[in-house]
Design an enzyme around this catalytic site. Sequence first.
Site, mmCIF file in Angstrom:
data_model
loop_
_atom_site.group_PDB
_atom_site.id
_atom_site.type_symbol
_atom_site.label_atom_id
_atom_site.label_comp_id
_atom_site.label_asym_id
_atom_site.label_seq_id
_atom_site.Cartn_x
_atom_site.Cartn_y
_atom_site.Cartn_z
ATOM 1 N N ASP A 220 0.845 -1.193 0.000
ATOM 2 C CA ASP A 220 0.000 0.000 0.000
ATOM 3 C C ASP A 220 0.887 1.253 0.000
ATOM 4 O O ASP A 220 1.760 1.388 -0.827
ATOM 5 C CB ASP A 220 -0.976 -0.058 1.183
ATOM 6 C CG ASP A 220 -2.000 1.049 1.188
ATOM 7 O OD1 ASP A 220 -2.971 0.969 0.413
ATOM 8 O OD2 ASP A 220 -1.832 1.989 1.977
ATOM 9 N N TYR B 22 -11.594 9.211 -2.819
ATOM 10 C CA TYR B 22 -11.071 9.288 -1.451
ATOM 11 C C TYR B 22 -9.782 10.092 -1.367
ATOM 12 O O TYR B 22 -9.581 10.870 -0.411
ATOM 13 C CB TYR B 22 -10.865 7.880 -0.872
ATOM 14 C CG TYR B 22 -9.697 7.097 -1.426
ATOM 15 C CD1 TYR B 22 -8.561 6.877 -0.663
ATOM 16 C CD2 TYR B 22 -9.729 6.559 -2.708
ATOM 17 C CE1 TYR B 22 -7.483 6.155 -1.157
ATOM 18 C CE2 TYR B 22 -8.666 5.834 -3.214
ATOM 19 C CZ TYR B 22 -7.539 5.635 -2.434
ATOM 20 O OH TYR B 22 -6.485 4.920 -2.944
ATOM 21 N N TYR C 88 -1.086 11.325 1.865
ATOM 22 C CA TYR C 88 -1.910 11.658 0.696
ATOM 23 C C TYR C 88 -1.822 13.152 0.377
ATOM 24 O O TYR C 88 -1.888 13.550 -0.782
ATOM 25 C CB TYR C 88 -3.370 11.295 0.958
ATOM 26 C CG TYR C 88 -3.638 9.820 1.094
ATOM 27 C CD1 TYR C 88 -3.940 9.037 -0.019
ATOM 28 C CD2 TYR C 88 -3.593 9.188 2.341
ATOM 29 C CE1 TYR C 88 -4.191 7.682 0.101
ATOM 30 C CE2 TYR C 88 -3.843 7.829 2.473
ATOM 31 C CZ TYR C 88 -4.141 7.082 1.356
ATOM 32 O OH TYR C 88 -4.380 5.733 1.470
ATOM 33 N N HIS D 187 -7.301 -6.386 -0.991
ATOM 34 C CA HIS D 187 -6.190 -5.426 -0.889
ATOM 35 C C HIS D 187 -5.156 -5.787 0.174
ATOM 36 O O HIS D 187 -3.952 -5.677 -0.059
ATOM 37 C CB HIS D 187 -6.758 -4.033 -0.597
ATOM 38 C CG HIS D 187 -5.712 -2.964 -0.483
ATOM 39 N ND1 HIS D 187 -4.933 -2.573 -1.554
ATOM 40 C CD2 HIS D 187 -5.308 -2.212 0.570
ATOM 41 C CE1 HIS D 187 -4.105 -1.616 -1.167
ATOM 42 N NE2 HIS D 187 -4.306 -1.377 0.118
#
Length: 341
Positions: free
Chosen positions: A126, A175, A257, A320
Amino acid sequence: MAKSKPPLSSSPSIRSQLTTPIYLSMEDIKHRTIKVNGINMHVAEKGQGPIVLFLHGFPELWYSWRHQILSLSSQGYHAVAPDLRGYGDTDAPPSVTSYTCFHIVGDLVALIDSLGVDQVFLVAHDWGAIIGWYLCLFRPDKIKAYVCLSVPYLPRNPKVKTVDSMRELYGDDLYICRFQEPGKMEAEMAEVGTAYVLRNILTTRKTDPPVLPKGEFGTGFNPDMPETLPSWLTEDDLAYYVTKFEKTSFTGGLNYYRNFNLNWELTAAWSGMKIKVPVKFITGELNMGYNLVKDYIHGGGFKEVVPNLEEVIVQKGVAHFNNQEAAEDISNHICDFIRKF
């Protein structure tokens, strides 16, 4: 409508299931704090031998690698799994811009140096996988080989910033776009509670990129969230995550992010560069976003920018969080690959 907080095991302790082998073995994992790059980094480790460095994703911790730490350490490796900057028991600097790829790779280079070795094997998932690609790009001299889970290397597009391109493709409610404004997503997550957010994300099997409703986390990543946890995630596992994120909040992880566009600006000098380290890539077929990059992964594009990509594994029926859902399979794949070096 924001969802109410789901039931949660009353005890957050990982010691509460000492009757099972993994929890007995977990007692042997050592924990320490190392000063790296101006912050204190918590590290979990076990075993002796060549070092395997594990990097977790969002919203995870060193704990996401519990199965691999035990497996690899039993096979002659020194497994090392930090809480990354902003997570768990590692420091979380308050400034959003303290979470660029340079900061986090700097932490990891300092960690590797502190371990007294020139190179490590790298395993990452990830956001850890994204950082892993940066580490291989900036300091390939530090990495013997890389086992990457879920997120392939996507080279920098010199024409458009990362978040801008995602917004053009998927809209403002994607998102990643919704995570950009400091404090806003934290407030929406607080409305539904830490336990709900973690349960919601960790159990998702949606293959499309998550789109969140405006102004609320709502059903978040997983509108079909099951009432009971999957077999690979116990209530005690969830409780461990909840305990740590209730202490730190999700801000540190969300700040990764928030630096997508800044990372794009900072890495202009690496445009067109290829990843030269040996790589094995593993993804679940139900991994979110896999269908969007399937042609790139299998059609030659991935191999073009990662010329030493030796193998691509697609795990049937796995989503995931494959390092936890298919833990034994992942451990076996890691060992099979790194034994060659």
